[in-house]
Design a protein around this motif. Structure first.
Motif, mmCIF file in Angstrom:
data_model
loop_
_atom_site.group_PDB
_atom_site.id
_atom_site.type_symbol
_atom_site.label_atom_id
_atom_site.label_comp_id
_atom_site.label_asym_id
_atom_site.label_seq_id
_atom_site.Cartn_x
_atom_site.Cartn_y
_atom_site.Cartn_z
ATOM 1 N N ASP A 1 13.325 -1.054 3.043
ATOM 2 C CA ASP A 1 12.410 -1.850 2.226
ATOM 3 C C ASP A 1 12.228 -3.216 2.891
ATOM 4 O O ASP A 1 13.058 -4.110 2.743
ATOM 5 C CB ASP A 1 12.977 -1.998 0.816
ATOM 6 C CG ASP A 1 12.067 -2.772 -0.120
ATOM 7 O OD1 ASP A 1 11.025 -3.288 0.327
ATOM 8 O OD2 ASP A 1 12.412 -2.853 -1.312
ATOM 9 N N ALA B 1 12.375 -6.414 0.718
ATOM 10 C CA ALA B 1 13.721 -6.804 0.294
ATOM 11 C C ALA B 1 14.478 -7.470 1.440
ATOM 12 O O ALA B 1 15.168 -8.479 1.241
ATOM 13 C CB ALA B 1 14.493 -5.588 -0.210
ATOM 14 N N ASP C 1 12.735 3.923 6.644
ATOM 15 C CA ASP C 1 13.250 4.025 5.280
ATOM 16 C C ASP C 1 13.792 2.709 4.726
ATOM 17 O O ASP C 1 14.466 2.699 3.706
ATOM 18 C CB ASP C 1 14.347 5.089 5.224
ATOM 19 C CG ASP C 1 15.530 4.741 6.115
ATOM 20 O OD1 ASP C 1 15.371 3.920 7.036
ATOM 21 O OD2 ASP C 1 16.615 5.306 5.898
#
Length: 116
Positions: free
Chosen positions: A41, A44, A39
């Protein structure tokens, strides 16, 4: 993608408390390879780790020190640990709060040496 990268990243994710690992371009913060991010990113995380490592590198150079060997961002529920891996790459681990940072540091150093 190099055939050794998945095995190196999997070794990092085996450390207790590590949620995932990435190989990141230090120059532009882009993901080169990743493992077990779920989960999170990855793009990022890669951008943040690349930016932190670059800024810390400039600061340490400005004060006459060598480049950082480890960058640790520790937060309430986890963190990010990044280490240079040669060839303009960073090994990055995303951790839970209870991660064994000592073992993770050894795993990152071992993986970086195996990449060299």
């Amino acid at each position: 993608m190099s055939t050794i990268w998945p095995a190196l990243l999997d070794g990092i994710t085996r450390v207790r408390g590590v949620r995932g690992a990435l190989l990141v371009s230090a120059e532009d913060g882009l993901v080169v390879a990743e493992s077990s991010m779920g989960d999170v990113d990855g793009a990022a995380v890669a951008a943040l780790a690349g930016s932190l490592a670059a800024r810390l590198g400039r600061v340490t150079a400005a004060i006459g020190c060598a480049a950082p060997r480890l960058v640790l961002l520790d937060a309430e529920r986890g963190g990010i640990v990044a280490a240079p891996a040669g060839e303009g790459l960073l090994l990055v681990a995303v951790t839970d709060a209870d991660a064994n940072i000592g073992l993770l540091r050894l795993a990152l150093r071992d993986a970086a040496e195996r990449m060299a």
